[in-house]
Design a protein around this motif. Sequence first.
Motif, PDB file in Angstrom:
ATOM      1  N   ARG A 160       0.817  -1.209   0.000  1.00  0.00           N
ATOM      2  CA  ARG A 160       0.000   0.000   0.000  1.00  0.00           C
ATOM      3  C   ARG A 160       0.858   1.269   0.000  1.00  0.00           C
ATOM      4  NH1 ARG A 160      -5.172  -1.530   0.804  1.00  0.00           N
ATOM      5  NH2 ARG A 160      -5.508  -3.543   1.824  1.00  0.00           N
ATOM      6  N   ILE A 161       2.105   1.158   0.447  1.00  0.00           N
ATOM      7  CA  ILE A 161       2.948   2.346   0.549  1.00  0.00           C
ATOM      8  C   ILE A 161       3.183   2.951  -0.831  1.00  0.00           C
ATOM      9  CG2 ILE A 161       5.217   3.197   1.239  1.00  0.00           C
ATOM     10  CD1 ILE A 161       5.284   1.077   3.395  1.00  0.00           C
ATOM     11  N   CYS A 162       3.638   2.144  -1.774  1.00  0.00           N
ATOM     12  CA  CYS A 162       3.918   2.657  -3.125  1.00  0.00           C
ATOM     13  C   CYS A 162       2.639   3.073  -3.833  1.00  0.00           C
ATOM     14  CB  CYS A 162       4.655   1.600  -3.937  1.00  0.00           C
ATOM     15  SG  CYS A 162       6.317   1.237  -3.313  1.00  0.00           S
ATOM     16  N   ARG A 163       1.559   2.364  -3.583  1.00  0.00           N
ATOM     17  CA  ARG A 163       0.301   2.715  -4.233  1.00  0.00           C
ATOM     18  C   ARG A 163      -0.246   4.034  -3.692  1.00  0.00           C
ATOM     19  NH1 ARG A 163      -2.911  -3.088  -4.943  1.00  0.00           N
ATOM     20  NH2 ARG A 163      -1.174  -4.189  -5.960  1.00  0.00           N
ATOM     21  N   GLU A 164      -0.101   4.251  -2.385  1.00  0.00           N
ATOM     22  CA  GLU A 164      -0.547   5.529  -1.820  1.00  0.00           C
ATOM     23  C   GLU A 164       0.310   6.673  -2.330  1.00  0.00           C
ATOM     24  OE1 GLU A 164      -1.336   7.721   2.497  1.00  0.00           O
ATOM     25  OE2 GLU A 164      -0.380   5.745   2.404  1.00  0.00           O
ATOM     26  N   ARG A 165       1.621   6.437  -2.471  1.00  0.00           N
ATOM     27  CA  ARG A 165       2.492   7.492  -2.986  1.00  0.00           C
ATOM     28  C   ARG A 165       2.088   7.893  -4.397  1.00  0.00           C
ATOM     29  NH1 ARG A 165       6.702   8.436  -6.235  1.00  0.00           N
ATOM     30  NH2 ARG A 165       8.148  10.108  -5.598  1.00  0.00           N
ATOM     31  N   LYS A 166       1.744   6.920  -5.218  1.00  0.00           N
ATOM     32  CA  LYS A 166       1.315   7.240  -6.577  1.00  0.00           C
ATOM     33  C   LYS A 166       0.056   8.098  -6.564  1.00  0.00           C
ATOM     34  CE  LYS A 166       0.120   5.139 -11.010  1.00  0.00           C
ATOM     35  NZ  LYS A 166      -0.080   3.861 -11.762  1.00  0.00           N
ATOM     36  N   THR A 167      -0.863   7.785  -5.665  1.00  0.00           N
ATOM     37  CA  THR A 167      -2.082   8.581  -5.549  1.00  0.00           C
ATOM     38  C   THR A 167      -1.776  10.006  -5.104  1.00  0.00           C
ATOM     39  OG1 THR A 167      -3.358   6.594  -5.010  1.00  0.00           O
ATOM     40  CG2 THR A 167      -4.334   8.721  -4.440  1.00  0.00           C
ATOM     41  N   LEU A 168      -0.880  10.149  -4.125  1.00  0.00           N
ATOM     42  CA  LEU A 168      -0.532  11.479  -3.629  1.00  0.00           C
ATOM     43  C   LEU A 168       0.215  12.292  -4.686  1.00  0.00           C
ATOM     44  CD1 LEU A 168       0.592  10.576  -0.001  1.00  0.00           C
ATOM     45  CD2 LEU A 168      -1.515  11.717  -0.687  1.00  0.00           C
ATOM     46  N   VAL A 169       1.091  11.638  -5.441  1.00  0.00           N
ATOM     47  CA  VAL A 169       1.793  12.349  -6.512  1.00  0.00           C
ATOM     48  C   VAL A 169       0.796  12.848  -7.560  1.00  0.00           C
ATOM     49  CG1 VAL A 169       3.408  12.069  -8.430  1.00  0.00           C
ATOM     50  CG2 VAL A 169       3.997  11.189  -6.178  1.00  0.00           C
ATOM     51  N   GLY A 170      -0.208  12.019  -7.853  1.00  0.00           N
ATOM     52  CA  GLY A 170      -1.236  12.453  -8.794  1.00  0.00           C
ATOM     53  C   GLY A 170      -2.013  13.652  -8.283  1.00  0.00           C
TER      54      GLY A 170
END
Length: 388
Positions: A160-170
Amino acid sequence: MQVAADRPDALTAIQTDLPAIFVSLELSRSTWLITSLSPGAGEKMSKHSIRAGDVAGLLMRLAQLKEKARGRTGRDFPIIAIQEAGLDGFWIHRVLQSEGIESHVVDAASILTSRRRRRAKTDGIDGETLVRTLLAYKRGEPRVCAMVKAPTPEEEDRRRICRERKTLVGERVEHVNRIKGLLFAQGVSDYEPLKRNRRARLEELKTGDGRPLPAHLKAQISRELDRLELVLPQLKAVEAERDALLKPVSEGCPTPVAMLAQLKGMGPEFTAILWSEGLFRSFSNRRQLAAYAGLAPTPWQSGSVAHEQGVSKAGNPRLRTTMIQLAWLWLRHQPTSALSVWFQERVQSNGGKMRKTTIVALARKLLVALWKYSTSGVVIEGAVMKTI
């Protein structure tokens, strides 16, 4: 998508005597349809609906099926259940396993369906199809479907860490672009919302015709900055958690993810995605790994017609996208490696064409090489490590 589980070695021949109660679960947001085929009930399948999320009702129905089968045959039969991988995740699968029930999660795209232009599709039909698929799988029929290997709760939570980061970057990109778009319509093109002086700089801005920024526009941009400043610290916190996963436990025995981070050109984000999305799993061979990443070739052959359709794109899209990006960066940071040399020679033999097609092949080769390196310590030929 998840990785397909290997068929047990014990199922080496097709079995015809399967003393068990076969159950399929057709899950939706409102109802769960339980379709079952029990010994002694003939060829008719039983259907029963319960409210979605009613685990007690599900277990009660399964217990009733066992009691009815015992009453008809005088024997106890185990229950074997199947469900499609979907929005419900794996929690129902884990509940069934905790109750001692054999449970399987199937990739819905791997189930054979009618090729008619208009085919009937209902929850009842899908439930029966799942039961027949489970029967064929337990009989040992080859390649009848692809069962999903469910991750552990810890593995599922870690990615979930990398997936959440992708969402936040978006979200960060969205706010920055909106602010720049609003200002560009007023003739302002040199404002950077990510700089620390963004608030003071906003007060100094003037439109292209020399006017101060309109009051409502300034208030809107200020609110956008509020949302942006909410995202930025969250992004830093997530990146700190990600970097903590990359730290080796001890200097003498580096972890596989720490070994990946030592390669030149492998940044923390790429390393974390590769490990959390795929390389932490157990694969029997390179073909399974390529299929999981959606980088396996898809041939088309019928009679004298034979051609390649490209990669399947049926695996993990996050891992596949990352590998394509990493392949381009590998050429830049590892130009002397054997993989980079192979790419350059292959492109030159085609007259400098087909770079995009060849980069996909390089991504597949690189993924296999990184898998062998992280699991077995096989050094990538010509690869350069980072200098400390």
